[in-house]
Motif scaffolding. Structure first.
Motif, PDB file in Angstrom:
ATOM      1  N   MET A 288     -42.591 -39.473 -42.719  1.00 48.29           N
ATOM      2  CA  MET A 288     -43.458 -40.565 -43.157  1.00 48.29           C
ATOM      3  C   MET A 288     -44.898 -40.414 -42.647  1.00 48.29           C
ATOM      4  O   MET A 288     -45.852 -40.605 -43.390  1.00 48.29           O
ATOM      5  CB  MET A 288     -42.896 -41.916 -42.676  1.00 48.29           C
ATOM      6  N   LEU A 289     -45.045 -40.067 -41.366  1.00 47.69           N
ATOM      7  CA  LEU A 289     -46.369 -40.093 -40.735  1.00 47.69           C
ATOM      8  C   LEU A 289     -47.012 -38.708 -40.594  1.00 47.69           C
ATOM      9  O   LEU A 289     -48.183 -38.602 -40.276  1.00 47.69           O
ATOM     10  CB  LEU A 289     -46.261 -40.732 -39.340  1.00 47.69           C
ATOM     11  N   GLY A 290     -46.239 -37.643 -40.805  1.00 53.27           N
ATOM     12  CA  GLY A 290     -46.746 -36.293 -40.609  1.00 53.27           C
ATOM     13  C   GLY A 290     -46.518 -35.842 -39.173  1.00 53.27           C
ATOM     14  O   GLY A 290     -46.220 -36.643 -38.297  1.00 53.27           O
ATOM     15  N   GLY A 291     -46.629 -34.554 -38.936  1.00 53.42           N
ATOM     16  CA  GLY A 291     -46.415 -34.001 -37.598  1.00 53.42           C
ATOM     17  C   GLY A 291     -45.953 -32.565 -37.683  1.00 53.42           C
ATOM     18  O   GLY A 291     -46.214 -31.872 -38.667  1.00 53.42           O
ATOM     19  N   MET A 292     -45.243 -32.129 -36.645  1.00 58.90           N
ATOM     20  CA  MET A 292     -44.787 -30.739 -36.571  1.00 58.90           C
ATOM     21  C   MET A 292     -43.258 -30.678 -36.629  1.00 58.90           C
ATOM     22  O   MET A 292     -42.571 -31.608 -36.223  1.00 58.90           O
ATOM     23  CB  MET A 292     -45.257 -30.092 -35.266  1.00 58.90           C
ATOM     24  N   ALA A 293     -42.751 -29.561 -37.141  1.00 62.31           N
ATOM     25  CA  ALA A 293     -41.313 -29.281 -37.158  1.00 62.31           C
ATOM     26  C   ALA A 293     -41.123 -27.812 -36.813  1.00 62.31           C
ATOM     27  O   ALA A 293     -42.045 -27.005 -36.968  1.00 62.31           O
ATOM     28  CB  ALA A 293     -40.707 -29.601 -38.522  1.00 62.31           C
ATOM     29  N   THR A 294     -39.933 -27.462 -36.357  1.00 63.18           N
ATOM     30  CA  THR A 294     -39.634 -26.084 -35.971  1.00 63.18           C
ATOM     31  C   THR A 294     -38.652 -25.473 -36.961  1.00 63.18           C
ATOM     32  O   THR A 294     -37.580 -26.032 -37.198  1.00 63.18           O
ATOM     33  CB  THR A 294     -39.031 -26.034 -34.554  1.00 63.18           C
ATOM     34  N   VAL A 295     -39.035 -24.325 -37.538  1.00 63.72           N
ATOM     35  CA  VAL A 295     -38.161 -23.580 -38.448  1.00 63.72           C
ATOM     36  C   VAL A 295     -37.636 -22.366 -37.684  1.00 63.72           C
ATOM     37  O   VAL A 295     -38.414 -21.590 -37.121  1.00 63.72           O
ATOM     38  CB  VAL A 295     -38.928 -23.121 -39.706  1.00 63.72           C
ATOM     39  N   GLU A 296     -36.297 -22.215 -37.645  1.00 60.45           N
ATOM     40  CA  GLU A 296     -35.692 -21.044 -37.004  1.00 60.45           C
ATOM     41  C   GLU A 296     -35.706 -19.890 -38.000  1.00 60.45           C
ATOM     42  O   GLU A 296     -35.090 -19.971 -39.054  1.00 60.45           O
ATOM     43  CB  GLU A 296     -34.254 -21.351 -36.565  1.00 60.45           C
TER      44      GLU A 296
ATOM     45  N   ILE B 225     -35.761 -15.312 -38.511  1.00 60.95           N
ATOM     46  CA  ILE B 225     -35.208 -14.114 -37.877  1.00 60.95           C
ATOM     47  C   ILE B 225     -36.146 -13.580 -36.802  1.00 60.95           C
ATOM     48  O   ILE B 225     -35.755 -12.753 -35.986  1.00 60.95           O
ATOM     49  CB  ILE B 225     -34.866 -13.008 -38.902  1.00 60.95           C
ATOM     50  N   ASP B 226     -37.383 -14.072 -36.769  1.00 60.55           N
ATOM     51  CA  ASP B 226     -38.347 -13.688 -35.736  1.00 60.55           C
ATOM     52  C   ASP B 226     -38.367 -14.689 -34.587  1.00 60.55           C
ATOM     53  O   ASP B 226     -39.154 -14.547 -33.660  1.00 60.55           O
ATOM     54  CB  ASP B 226     -39.759 -13.600 -36.334  1.00 60.55           C
ATOM     55  N   GLY B 227     -37.539 -15.736 -34.665  1.00 63.59           N
ATOM     56  CA  GLY B 227     -37.553 -16.787 -33.658  1.00 63.59           C
ATOM     57  C   GLY B 227     -38.131 -18.063 -34.243  1.00 63.59           C
ATOM     58  O   GLY B 227     -38.449 -18.141 -35.430  1.00 63.59           O
ATOM     59  N   PRO B 228     -38.297 -19.095 -33.406  1.00 62.06           N
ATOM     60  CA  PRO B 228     -38.784 -20.377 -33.909  1.00 62.06           C
ATOM     61  C   PRO B 228     -40.253 -20.315 -34.330  1.00 62.06           C
ATOM     62  O   PRO B 228     -41.063 -19.678 -33.664  1.00 62.06           O
ATOM     63  CB  PRO B 228     -38.589 -21.338 -32.732  1.00 62.06           C
TER      64      PRO B 228
END
Length: 156
Positions: free
Chosen positions: A91-99, A101-104
């Motif tokens: 809703m507000l925006g921000g950061m997320a982590t995608v796993e 094959i090179d790591g997060p």
């Protein structure tokens, strides 16, 4: 007759019986090139069957079986996955982590991002082609389930 090399032995060798080959299992380490697919074959020169009387050994051919990953799927040179994003970040925006094959890898999420949005990470896919150019990692956004559910909610 004896499978000797021009001489008659006094006693036959118990382990090879003449040709100079002792049959046994062996473990082999192989450096595999990046980007292999299921069913690909890798040739290892000189690692195959031994030849009689000290001749040149044959080649070993490895047929590749790619084990599936519970979180990643491959489509050609692209890798597909899902990324769980908290509802507040959607809703507000921000950061997320995608796993990958090179790591997060940290990715930016725009405000009001709908679930099902695809995030493309170039250069994080599978190497392919002669130049070993890499495909992309495509992460599909999912709404993360709340970590804690309300316990014993009382009705008034």
């Amino acid at each position: 007759g004896w499978q000797g090399a021009g001489e008659v032995p006094v006693r036959a060798c118990k382990s090879c019986a003449g040709p100079g080959i002792h049959r046994q299992e062996a473990s082999v380490s192989a450096a595999l090139p990046a980007g292999l697919s299921n069913g690909d074959v890798v040739k290892m020169p000189g690692q195959g069957e031994a030849a009689p009387h000290g001749g040149t050994p044959g080649d070993l051919y490895l047929r590749i079986h790619v084990k599936s990953d519970p979180h990643l799927t491959r489509e050609g040179s692209d890798i597909l996955s899902e990324v769980d994003v908290p509802y507040s970040v959607l809703m507000l925006g921000g950061m997320a982590t995608v796993e990958t094959i090179d790591g997060p890898v940290e990715v930016s999420i725009q405000d009001r991002t709908p679930t099902g949005t695809k995030i493309s990470l170039r250069g994080h896919g599978v190497p392919s082609g002669r130049r070993q150019e890499r495909g992309q990692h495509i992460a599909t956004v999912r709404a993360a389930a709340p970590k804690k559910s309300p316990k014993n909610r009382k009705r008034h």
